[in-house]
Design a protein around this motif. Structure first.
Motif, PDB file in Angstrom:
ATOM      1  N   MET A  68     -10.568 -29.105 -32.914  1.00  0.00           N
ATOM      2  CA  MET A  68     -10.672 -28.579 -31.583  1.00  0.00           C
ATOM      3  C   MET A  68     -11.833 -29.292 -30.895  1.00  0.00           C
ATOM      4  O   MET A  68     -12.931 -29.330 -31.421  1.00  0.00           O
ATOM      5  N   THR A  69     -11.565 -29.820 -29.735  1.00  0.00           N
ATOM      6  CA  THR A  69     -12.596 -30.545 -28.987  1.00  0.00           C
ATOM      7  C   THR A  69     -13.426 -29.592 -28.130  1.00  0.00           C
ATOM      8  O   THR A  69     -13.031 -28.440 -27.912  1.00  0.00           O
ATOM      9  N   GLN A  70     -14.556 -30.092 -27.625  1.00  0.00           N
ATOM     10  CA  GLN A  70     -15.361 -29.286 -26.713  1.00  0.00           C
ATOM     11  C   GLN A  70     -14.550 -28.915 -25.480  1.00  0.00           C
ATOM     12  O   GLN A  70     -14.666 -27.803 -24.969  1.00  0.00           O
ATOM     13  N   GLU A  71     -13.704 -29.845 -25.032  1.00  0.00           N
ATOM     14  CA  GLU A  71     -12.873 -29.568 -23.858  1.00  0.00           C
ATOM     15  C   GLU A  71     -11.899 -28.426 -24.150  1.00  0.00           C
ATOM     16  O   GLU A  71     -11.678 -27.559 -23.302  1.00  0.00           O
ATOM     17  N   ASP A  72     -11.307 -28.421 -25.357  1.00  0.00           N
ATOM     18  CA  ASP A  72     -10.399 -27.340 -25.748  1.00  0.00           C
ATOM     19  C   ASP A  72     -11.127 -26.002 -25.757  1.00  0.00           C
ATOM     20  O   ASP A  72     -10.626 -24.999 -25.239  1.00  0.00           O
ATOM     21  N   ILE A  73     -12.312 -26.002 -26.361  1.00  0.00           N
ATOM     22  CA  ILE A  73     -13.094 -24.761 -26.471  1.00  0.00           C
ATOM     23  C   ILE A  73     -13.474 -24.255 -25.087  1.00  0.00           C
ATOM     24  O   ILE A  73     -13.320 -23.068 -24.787  1.00  0.00           O
ATOM     25  N   LEU A  74     -13.945 -25.156 -24.225  1.00  0.00           N
ATOM     26  CA  LEU A  74     -14.328 -24.755 -22.871  1.00  0.00           C
ATOM     27  C   LEU A  74     -13.128 -24.230 -22.100  1.00  0.00           C
ATOM     28  O   LEU A  74     -13.214 -23.189 -21.434  1.00  0.00           O
ATOM     29  N   ARG A  75     -11.989 -24.907 -22.195  1.00  0.00           N
ATOM     30  CA  ARG A  75     -10.779 -24.471 -21.485  1.00  0.00           C
ATOM     31  C   ARG A  75     -10.376 -23.066 -21.935  1.00  0.00           C
ATOM     32  O   ARG A  75     -10.105 -22.186 -21.118  1.00  0.00           O
ATOM     33  N   MET A  76     -10.375 -22.841 -23.246  1.00  0.00           N
ATOM     34  CA  MET A  76      -9.975 -21.521 -23.752  1.00  0.00           C
ATOM     35  C   MET A  76     -10.986 -20.449 -23.370  1.00  0.00           C
ATOM     36  O   MET A  76     -10.606 -19.312 -23.042  1.00  0.00           O
ATOM     37  N   ALA A  77     -12.273 -20.797 -23.387  1.00  0.00           N
ATOM     38  CA  ALA A  77     -13.304 -19.840 -22.977  1.00  0.00           C
ATOM     39  C   ALA A  77     -13.108 -19.455 -21.512  1.00  0.00           C
ATOM     40  O   ALA A  77     -13.204 -18.276 -21.144  1.00  0.00           O
ATOM     41  N   GLN A  78     -12.807 -20.449 -20.681  1.00  0.00           N
ATOM     42  CA  GLN A  78     -12.574 -20.171 -19.262  1.00  0.00           C
ATOM     43  C   GLN A  78     -11.305 -19.342 -19.074  1.00  0.00           C
ATOM     44  O   GLN A  78     -11.280 -18.411 -18.263  1.00  0.00           O
ATOM     45  N   GLU A  79     -10.236 -19.658 -19.832  1.00  0.00           N
ATOM     46  CA  GLU A  79      -8.991 -18.883 -19.744  1.00  0.00           C
ATOM     47  C   GLU A  79      -9.208 -17.438 -20.159  1.00  0.00           C
ATOM     48  O   GLU A  79      -8.561 -16.532 -19.633  1.00  0.00           O
ATOM     49  N   ALA A  80     -10.132 -17.231 -21.102  1.00  0.00           N
ATOM     50  CA  ALA A  80     -10.421 -15.878 -21.574  1.00  0.00           C
ATOM     51  C   ALA A  80     -11.338 -15.131 -20.619  1.00  0.00           C
ATOM     52  O   ALA A  80     -11.586 -13.937 -20.799  1.00  0.00           O
ATOM     53  N   GLY A  81     -11.837 -15.830 -19.606  1.00  0.00           N
ATOM     54  CA  GLY A  81     -12.720 -15.187 -18.636  1.00  0.00           C
ATOM     55  C   GLY A  81     -14.161 -15.119 -19.088  1.00  0.00           C
ATOM     56  O   GLY A  81     -14.934 -14.308 -18.584  1.00  0.00           O
ATOM     57  N   LEU A  82     -14.545 -15.962 -20.045  1.00  0.00           N
ATOM     58  CA  LEU A  82     -15.918 -15.985 -20.520  1.00  0.00           C
ATOM     59  C   LEU A  82     -16.824 -16.386 -19.367  1.00  0.00           C
ATOM     60  O   LEU A  82     -16.650 -17.442 -18.757  1.00  0.00           O
ATOM     61  N   ALA A  83     -17.770 -15.528 -19.039  1.00  0.00           N
ATOM     62  CA  ALA A  83     -18.611 -15.739 -17.866  1.00  0.00           C
ATOM     63  C   ALA A  83     -19.661 -16.816 -18.096  1.00  0.00           C
ATOM     64  O   ALA A  83     -20.131 -17.433 -17.155  1.00  0.00           O
ATOM     65  N   ILE A  84     -20.039 -17.052 -19.346  1.00  0.00           N
ATOM     66  CA  ILE A  84     -21.088 -18.023 -19.645  1.00  0.00           C
ATOM     67  C   ILE A  84     -20.471 -19.409 -19.747  1.00  0.00           C
ATOM     68  O   ILE A  84     -19.538 -19.632 -20.502  1.00  0.00           O
ATOM     69  N   VAL A  85     -20.992 -20.336 -18.984  1.00  0.00           N
ATOM     70  CA  VAL A  85     -20.533 -21.722 -19.058  1.00  0.00           C
ATOM     71  C   VAL A  85     -21.736 -22.565 -19.475  1.00  0.00           C
ATOM     72  O   VAL A  85     -22.771 -22.546 -18.828  1.00  0.00           O
ATOM     73  N   TYR A  86     -21.587 -23.282 -20.586  1.00  0.00           N
ATOM     74  CA  TYR A  86     -22.684 -24.070 -21.116  1.00  0.00           C
ATOM     75  C   TYR A  86     -22.658 -25.479 -20.537  1.00  0.00           C
ATOM     76  O   TYR A  86     -21.604 -26.059 -20.349  1.00  0.00           O
ATOM     77  N   SER A  87     -23.832 -26.021 -20.309  1.00  0.00           N
ATOM     78  CA  SER A  87     -23.910 -27.408 -19.877  1.00  0.00           C
ATOM     79  C   SER A  87     -23.896 -28.296 -21.118  1.00  0.00           C
ATOM     80  O   SER A  87     -24.158 -27.837 -22.226  1.00  0.00           O
ATOM     81  N   GLU A  88     -23.586 -29.559 -20.909  1.00  0.00           N
ATOM     82  CA  GLU A  88     -23.545 -30.490 -22.028  1.00  0.00           C
ATOM     83  C   GLU A  88     -24.921 -30.643 -22.662  1.00  0.00           C
ATOM     84  O   GLU A  88     -25.032 -31.005 -23.826  1.00  0.00           O
ATOM     85  N   ARG A  89     -25.979 -30.366 -21.923  1.00  0.00           N
ATOM     86  CA  ARG A  89     -27.332 -30.486 -22.457  1.00  0.00           C
ATOM     87  C   ARG A  89     -27.731 -29.275 -23.283  1.00  0.00           C
ATOM     88  O   ARG A  89     -28.727 -29.303 -23.982  1.00  0.00           O
ATOM     89  N   ASP A  90     -26.987 -28.202 -23.205  1.00  0.00           N
ATOM     90  CA  ASP A  90     -27.301 -26.975 -23.939  1.00  0.00           C
ATOM     91  C   ASP A  90     -26.646 -27.053 -25.325  1.00  0.00           C
ATOM     92  O   ASP A  90     -25.634 -26.417 -25.580  1.00  0.00           O
ATOM     93  N   GLU A  91     -27.246 -27.849 -26.217  1.00  0.00           N
ATOM     94  CA  GLU A  91     -26.642 -28.063 -27.535  1.00  0.00           C
ATOM     95  C   GLU A  91     -26.542 -26.783 -28.340  1.00  0.00           C
ATOM     96  O   GLU A  91     -25.559 -26.573 -29.044  1.00  0.00           O
TER      97      GLU A  91
END
Length: 72
Positions: free
Chosen positions: A1-24
């Motif tokens: 699973m790529t970071q893009e996959d994880i971010l897309r699914m988090a957004q689809e789930a309505g996860l309010a927290i969005v991490y920046s690429e610098r937030d390792e």
């Protein structure tokens, strides 16, 4: 699973927290959570195969293949 996959699914789930690429640390935590969810789902699917095991061992082989997907 790529970071893009994880971010897309988090957004689809309505996860309010969005991490920046610098937030390792944030990405690592989110990726670890995604891996735990995926592992639980794989195990649930493999358990279903185990429950329907036959003498020929087809279901056991399917369960082993599902579990092995976590090693890729």
């Amino acid at each position: 699973m790529t970071q893009e996959d994880i971010l897309r699914m988090a957004q689809e789930a309505g996860l309010a927290i969005v991490y920046s690429e610098r937030d390792e640390d944030g990405w690592r935590e989110l990726a670890n959570f995604a891996a735990l969810v995926a592992a639980a789902e794989r195990e649930a699917c493999a358990d279903i195969c185990d429950q329907h095991a036959s003498i020929e061992g087809v279901a056991q082989r399917c369960a082993a293949e599902i579990r092995a997907r976590g090693n890729k």
